[in-house]
Design an enzyme around this catalytic site. Structure first.
Site, PDB file in Angstrom:
ATOM      1  N   THR A  52       1.160  -1.181   0.236  1.00 37.11           N
ATOM      2  CA  THR A  52      -0.128   0.064   0.449  1.00 37.11           C
ATOM      3  C   THR A  52       1.075   1.228   0.093  1.00 37.11           C
ATOM      4  OG1 THR A  52       0.146   0.425   2.280  1.00 37.11           O
ATOM      5  CG2 THR A  52      -1.534  -1.320   1.231  1.00 37.11           C
ATOM      6  N   ASP A  79      17.550   2.973  -1.668  1.00 36.38           N
ATOM      7  CA  ASP A  79      16.818   2.855  -0.284  1.00 36.38           C
ATOM      8  C   ASP A  79      17.739   2.903   0.912  1.00 36.38           C
ATOM      9  OD1 ASP A  79      15.925   1.080   2.614  1.00 36.38           O
ATOM     10  OD2 ASP A  79      14.429   0.175   1.151  1.00 36.38           O
TER      11      ASP A  79
HETATM   12  C1  PRP Z   1      12.166   5.246   3.654  1.00 39.42           C
HETATM   13  C2  PRP Z   1      12.388   6.491   4.875  1.00 39.42           C
HETATM   14  C3  PRP Z   1      11.316   6.911   4.949  1.00 39.42           C
HETATM   15  C4  PRP Z   1      10.075   6.536   4.006  1.00 39.42           C
HETATM   16  C5  PRP Z   1       9.591   6.907   3.501  1.00 39.42           C
HETATM   17  O1  PRP Z   1      11.325   4.474   4.947  1.00 39.42           O
HETATM   18  O2  PRP Z   1      13.239   5.444   5.308  1.00 39.42           O
HETATM   19  O3  PRP Z   1      10.922   6.496   6.526  1.00 39.42           O
HETATM   20  O4  PRP Z   1      10.484   5.295   4.369  1.00 39.42           O
HETATM   21  O5  PRP Z   1       8.460   7.068   2.044  1.00 39.42           O
HETATM   22  P1  PRP Z   1       7.244   7.006   2.266  1.00 39.42           P
HETATM   23  O6  PRP Z   1       7.407   9.198   2.187  1.00 39.42           O
HETATM   24  O7  PRP Z   1       6.439   6.664   1.157  1.00 39.42           O
HETATM   25  O8  PRP Z   1       6.379   7.373   3.520  1.00 39.42           O
HETATM   26  P2  PRP Z   1      11.163   2.245   5.464  1.00 39.42           P
HETATM   27  O9  PRP Z   1       9.840   2.255   5.311  1.00 39.42           O
HETATM   28  O10 PRP Z   1      12.103   2.136   4.024  1.00 39.42           O
HETATM   29  O11 PRP Z   1      12.298   2.252   6.141  1.00 39.42           O
HETATM   30  P3  PRP Z   1      13.281   1.701   7.447  1.00 39.42           P
HETATM   31  O12 PRP Z   1      13.616   2.998   7.726  1.00 39.42           O
HETATM   32  O13 PRP Z   1      12.942   1.018   8.184  1.00 39.42           O
HETATM   33  O14 PRP Z   1      14.461   1.012   5.977  1.00 39.42           O
HETATM   34  N1  URA Z   2      12.249   5.377   1.189  1.00 37.63           N
HETATM   35  C1  URA Z   2      13.128   5.265   0.504  1.00 37.63           C
HETATM   36  O1  URA Z   2      14.399   5.131   1.367  1.00 37.63           O
HETATM   37  N2  URA Z   2      13.932   5.218  -1.192  1.00 37.63           N
HETATM   38  C2  URA Z   2      13.334   6.156  -1.429  1.00 37.63           C
HETATM   39  O2  URA Z   2      13.072   6.173  -2.509  1.00 37.63           O
HETATM   40  C3  URA Z   2      11.869   5.675  -0.823  1.00 37.63           C
HETATM   41  C4  URA Z   2      10.712   5.388  -0.093  1.00 37.63           C
END
Ligand code: PRP
Ligand code: URA
Length: 215
Positions: free
Chosen positions: A114, A206
């Site tokens: 989602t 990521d």
């Molecule tokens: C990533 C990033 C943000 C989010 C951004 O975290 O660090 O928190 O995605 O995406 P959005 O603006 O679409 O919400 P992730 O959910 O991958 O978790 P992590 O930091 O634990 O890897």
């Molecule tokens: N979270 C990440 O870490 N990278 C992206 O490009 C988008 C979401």
């Protein structure tokens, strides 16, 4: 610091050192250790810009020669709030600049299907209404995580909140601004768009995986 006319709540930190380090950060060949160091350094440089308008108050200082009036940051200690996990990479750099800052944590991950944020942890210092909060996350993609973190902070009483990220997508900036028009956004780069999986283009991949070596 330039603001973007179409995104008035956004400030892009265009300092040459920040831009240089962002280019290194994007490079897929940048190893984990260097990636972590760059996130830390960029966060520190951005914090310098994002704290420009903090309120000051007069204070008495006794020098070796006489007593004078200095100025210090007014009010309760600043509070950094990294969004777990990747936001953690921005904490130490800012703490080097503001060592007395408190650190809260918001635990969120983005559901793979989602793309909406899922909450799993929340802890901030008391007296939220009297503090300046700096929400930290390297990536502002759809904006769901940032908007949810800010909403949680507001429910807990926070009134003065800024959001600091390294790379922002226009979609994320618009969503965060629409949900929280009172929250200024600071980014080191405003990128082009999101891909179909919600990743920022050109982006840096990521951020959590590159920081912690989980891929
Ligand atoms: C990533 C990033 C943000 C989010 C951004 O975290 O660090 O928190 O995605 O995406 P959005 O603006 O679409 O919400 P992730 O959910 O991958 O978790 P992590 O930091 O634990 O890897
Ligand atoms: N979270 C990440 O870490 N990278 C992206 O490009 C988008 C979401």
């Amino acid at each position: 610091m330039p603001t973007t006319p179409a995104l008035p709540g956004l400030t892009v930190v265009t300092h040459p050192l920040v831009q240089h380090k962002i280019a290194l950060l994007r490079d897929q060949a940048t190893p984990k250790k260097v990636f972590k160091e760059l996130v830390d350094e960029i966060a520190m440089l951005m914090a310098y810009e994002a704290t420009q308008d903090l309120a000051l108050e007069a204070c008495e200082v006794v020098t070796p020669l006489e007593t004078t009036t200095g100025r210090r940051v007014a009010g309760k200690k600043l509070t950094l709030v990294p969004i777990l996990r990747a936001g953690l990479g921005m904490v130490d750099g800012i703490l080097r600049l503001v060592p007395s800052a408190r650190v809260g944590h918001v635990g969120l991950y983005r559901d793979h299907d989602t793309l909406e944020p899922v909450d799993y942890y929340f802890k901030i210092p008391a007296d939220g209404a009297e503090r300046d909060f700096f929400v930290l996350d390297p990536m502002l993609a759809t904006g769901g995580s940032a908007a949810s973190a800010v909403a949680s902070l507001k429910r807990a009483g926070a009134a003065r909140i800024r959001f600091l990220c390294l790379v922002a997508a226009p979609e994320g900036v618009r969503r965060l601004q629409a949900a929280h028009p009172d929250v200024p956004i600071f980014a080191a780069a405003l990128d082009r768009e999101l891909n179909e999986h919600g990743y920022i283009l050109p982006g840096l991949g990521d951020a959590g995986d590159r920081l912690f070596g989980t891929k």
